[in-house]
Scaffold this active site. Sequence first.
Site, PDB file in Angstrom:
ATOM      1  N   ASN A 209       7.594  49.660 -23.569  1.00  0.00           N
ATOM      2  CA  ASN A 209       7.441  50.844 -22.964  1.00  0.00           C
ATOM      3  C   ASN A 209       7.821  52.054 -23.983  1.00  0.00           C
ATOM      4  O   ASN A 209       8.542  51.717 -24.776  1.00  0.00           O
ATOM      5  CB  ASN A 209       7.510  50.949 -21.597  1.00  0.00           C
ATOM      6  CG  ASN A 209       9.174  50.785 -21.289  1.00  0.00           C
ATOM      7  OD1 ASN A 209       9.757  51.983 -21.751  1.00  0.00           O
ATOM      8  ND2 ASN A 209       9.708  49.666 -20.631  1.00  0.00           N
ATOM      9  N   ASP A 279       8.634  45.424 -15.692  1.00  0.00           N
ATOM     10  CA  ASP A 279       8.926  44.725 -14.302  1.00  0.00           C
ATOM     11  C   ASP A 279       8.120  43.567 -14.491  1.00  0.00           C
ATOM     12  O   ASP A 279       8.246  42.529 -13.381  1.00  0.00           O
ATOM     13  CB  ASP A 279       7.752  45.641 -13.339  1.00  0.00           C
ATOM     14  CG  ASP A 279       8.623  46.997 -12.922  1.00  0.00           C
ATOM     15  OD1 ASP A 279       9.722  46.773 -12.570  1.00  0.00           O
ATOM     16  OD2 ASP A 279       7.938  48.032 -12.981  1.00  0.00           O
ATOM     17  N   LYS A 289       2.391  31.789 -33.315  1.00  0.00           N
ATOM     18  CA  LYS A 289       1.288  32.985 -33.327  1.00  0.00           C
ATOM     19  C   LYS A 289       0.034  32.496 -32.462  1.00  0.00           C
ATOM     20  O   LYS A 289      -0.563  31.575 -32.864  1.00  0.00           O
ATOM     21  CB  LYS A 289       1.209  33.401 -34.636  1.00  0.00           C
ATOM     22  CG  LYS A 289       0.349  34.908 -34.468  1.00  0.00           C
ATOM     23  CD  LYS A 289       0.298  35.639 -35.911  1.00  0.00           C
ATOM     24  CE  LYS A 289      -0.704  36.425 -35.727  1.00  0.00           C
ATOM     25  NZ  LYS A 289      -2.184  36.315 -36.442  1.00  0.00           N
ATOM     26  N   PHE A 323      17.551  55.221 -11.612  1.00  0.00           N
ATOM     27  CA  PHE A 323      16.807  56.139 -12.231  1.00  0.00           C
ATOM     28  C   PHE A 323      15.204  55.804 -11.647  1.00  0.00           C
ATOM     29  O   PHE A 323      15.091  54.756 -11.336  1.00  0.00           O
ATOM     30  CB  PHE A 323      16.293  56.209 -13.734  1.00  0.00           C
ATOM     31  CG  PHE A 323      17.410  57.435 -14.310  1.00  0.00           C
ATOM     32  CD1 PHE A 323      18.723  57.029 -14.472  1.00  0.00           C
ATOM     33  CD2 PHE A 323      16.754  58.436 -14.869  1.00  0.00           C
ATOM     34  CE1 PHE A 323      19.568  57.873 -15.020  1.00  0.00           C
ATOM     35  CE2 PHE A 323      17.630  59.061 -15.679  1.00  0.00           C
ATOM     36  CZ  PHE A 323      18.847  59.041 -15.604  1.00  0.00           C
ATOM     37  N   LYS A 337      13.657  54.491  -2.800  1.00  0.00           N
ATOM     38  CA  LYS A 337      14.337  53.751  -3.879  1.00  0.00           C
ATOM     39  C   LYS A 337      15.807  53.564  -3.631  1.00  0.00           C
ATOM     40  O   LYS A 337      16.533  52.431  -3.645  1.00  0.00           O
ATOM     41  CB  LYS A 337      13.951  54.014  -5.231  1.00  0.00           C
ATOM     42  CG  LYS A 337      12.465  53.719  -5.479  1.00  0.00           C
ATOM     43  CD  LYS A 337      12.090  54.009  -7.053  1.00  0.00           C
ATOM     44  CE  LYS A 337      10.593  53.705  -7.078  1.00  0.00           C
ATOM     45  NZ  LYS A 337      10.191  54.328  -8.414  1.00  0.00           N
ATOM     46  N   LYS A 341      17.461  50.112  -2.855  1.00  0.00           N
ATOM     47  CA  LYS A 341      18.269  49.338  -3.768  1.00  0.00           C
ATOM     48  C   LYS A 341      19.905  49.638  -3.458  1.00  0.00           C
ATOM     49  O   LYS A 341      20.715  49.163  -4.636  1.00  0.00           O
ATOM     50  CB  LYS A 341      18.036  49.829  -5.158  1.00  0.00           C
ATOM     51  CG  LYS A 341      16.574  49.571  -5.805  1.00  0.00           C
ATOM     52  CD  LYS A 341      16.259  49.667  -7.003  1.00  0.00           C
ATOM     53  CE  LYS A 341      14.793  49.504  -7.320  1.00  0.00           C
ATOM     54  NZ  LYS A 341      14.396  49.336  -8.811  1.00  0.00           N
TER      55      LYS A 341
HETATM   56  N1  CTP Z   1      15.146  48.550 -12.775  1.00  0.00           N
HETATM   57  C1  CTP Z   1      15.897  47.553 -13.113  1.00  0.00           C
HETATM   58  N2  CTP Z   1      15.113  46.167 -13.108  1.00  0.00           N
HETATM   59  C2  CTP Z   1      13.840  46.293 -13.106  1.00  0.00           C
HETATM   60  C3  CTP Z   1      13.214  47.291 -13.104  1.00  0.00           C
HETATM   61  C4  CTP Z   1      13.881  48.626 -12.801  1.00  0.00           C
HETATM   62  O1  CTP Z   1      17.038  47.666 -13.078  1.00  0.00           O
HETATM   63  N3  CTP Z   1      13.133  44.977 -13.500  1.00  0.00           N
HETATM   64  C5  CTP Z   1      15.960  50.039 -12.447  1.00  0.00           C
HETATM   65  C6  CTP Z   1      15.479  50.987 -13.689  1.00  0.00           C
HETATM   66  O2  CTP Z   1      16.403  50.769 -14.578  1.00  0.00           O
HETATM   67  C7  CTP Z   1      15.677  52.200 -12.812  1.00  0.00           C
HETATM   68  C8  CTP Z   1      15.097  51.815 -11.415  1.00  0.00           C
HETATM   69  O3  CTP Z   1      15.320  50.520 -11.345  1.00  0.00           O
HETATM   70  O4  CTP Z   1      17.023  52.658 -12.610  1.00  0.00           O
HETATM   71  C9  CTP Z   1      13.722  52.122 -11.348  1.00  0.00           C
HETATM   72  O5  CTP Z   1      13.185  51.553 -10.247  1.00  0.00           O
HETATM   73  P1  CTP Z   1      11.671  51.087  -9.979  1.00  0.00           P
HETATM   74  O6  CTP Z   1      11.787  50.864  -8.486  1.00  0.00           O
HETATM   75  O7  CTP Z   1      11.113  50.130 -10.936  1.00  0.00           O
HETATM   76  O8  CTP Z   1      10.844  52.383 -10.160  1.00  0.00           O
HETATM   77  P2  CTP Z   1       9.717  52.918 -11.148  1.00  0.00           P
HETATM   78  O9  CTP Z   1       9.969  52.483 -12.390  1.00  0.00           O
HETATM   79  O10 CTP Z   1       9.824  54.189 -10.720  1.00  0.00           O
HETATM   80  O11 CTP Z   1       8.488  51.840 -10.401  1.00  0.00           O
HETATM   81  P3  CTP Z   1       7.672  52.148  -9.333  1.00  0.00           P
HETATM   82  O12 CTP Z   1       7.395  53.321  -8.824  1.00  0.00           O
HETATM   83  O13 CTP Z   1       6.483  51.584  -9.917  1.00  0.00           O
HETATM   84  O14 CTP Z   1       8.214  51.055  -8.376  1.00  0.00           O
END
Ligand code: CTP
Length: 402
Positions: A209, A279, A289, A323, A337, A341
């Site tokens: 990304n 994700d 390849k 974040f 969130k 978490k």
């Molecule tokens: N994060 C993580 N491990 C992952 C995905 C995300 O530790 N596999 C952490 C990121 O570093 C960030 C936070 O989770 O601190 C983001 O949360 P997430 O739930 O993934 O939110 P978004 O990216 O905003 O996604 P969505 O709204 O699609 O759930």
Amino acid sequence: MVRGKNILLGVSGGIAVYKACALASKLTQKGANVKVMMTENATKFVSALTFQALSRNPVYVDTFDEKDPEKIAHIDIADWADIAIIAPATANIIGKLANGIADDMLSTALLATRADSYIAPAMNVHMYAHPAVIENMKQLEAWGYHFIEPGAGYLACGYVGKGRLEEPETIIEVIEQHQQIGQPLQGKKVLISAGPTREIIDPVRFFSNRSSGKMGFRLAETAAELGAEVTVIAGPTDVKVNNSNVNRIDVISAEEMYKAMHEAFPAADIVIKAAAVADYRPKQVHKGKMKKQAGDLTLEMERTKDILLSLGEQKENQFLVGFAAETDNVIEYGRKKLEKKNLDAIVINNVAAEGAGFAGDTNIVTYLNRSDQSEEIPLATKNEIAKKLWQFIIRDMKDERN
Ligand code: CTP
């Protein structure tokens, strides 16, 4: 806070020199020992005698005008100073300092001093916005110089805008506050993840990304300035960490980041998860390849582990900050969130807004804590945002302890 401190006041040549007189006077009245160094051009606006009377000390202009044969003045004063303030700081003195040029008394002393240095710029609005000046200021900031931003208003050149030397009272207030805050993270271990992750498809392809790591790196640098022992776990990015006290560990995939974060987590006091972790990753990693074939291709993806969620589950005394990127219902989604978490705070990127987001130097965020207190930080540089976020984190850590 400035009482008893040795302050080198560097005055460079701009119309705002008259304000530096008030600054010298107020600092002296507050009990600081002030020695003024002026550039030749500054003396065209106000005479050295004025500063001598206000500071009750000799004023230094010419490197070769040695007043005491026992000493080399510019080195002696550089060593003597606890604090150096450059006010007003012209584009010229900022440029010289950023490029290591020492061609007069003030620029030489500024290179020689180890004092905490504050720079209060004053210049024309377009000069202040010039990329050369911006780059020079960024460089100096990265080296640990503290900027006291100019205010906006009527400028002597006739323009209205940003470039007016901050008021002497405010300059003193900022310095006092900064000196008082000192190093509130001394003795704390800070762990930060930053940047993207890269999920391999085959030896030449991957999913990733646009995260640059800048926000996490600026948080890491600020934490180090505030006295913390900092480790940053960085996904693949070309962006540099501008502080040699930050321990940087490079990882590639979400799985590697998971392992590195969990390894460092038990010893950490504050953990910030600023990385944009993938994700999903390809279910199968091809050793060779992949060859193209006729028709469409479907790749099967599987979920990566949610690192932050797992850290939240294992949390003991750590202050855990996540974040999130949201486009609407920012607070509501952020709160969900935070709860899910088990975080102490969450920084919500308002990605729909102009100037916010992954790759740029600026951002717009909202900080939300466990007590549902939210702080909006409007469009600002990632560096400024990092400083504000640390203020909130330090405040909330204290509150949690009480
Ligand atoms: N994060 C993580 N491990 C992952 C995905 C995300 O530790 N596999 C952490 C990121 O570093 C960030 C936070 O989770 O601190 C983001 O949360 P997430 O739930 O993934 O939110 P978004 O990216 O905003 O996604 P969505 O709204 O699609 O759930």
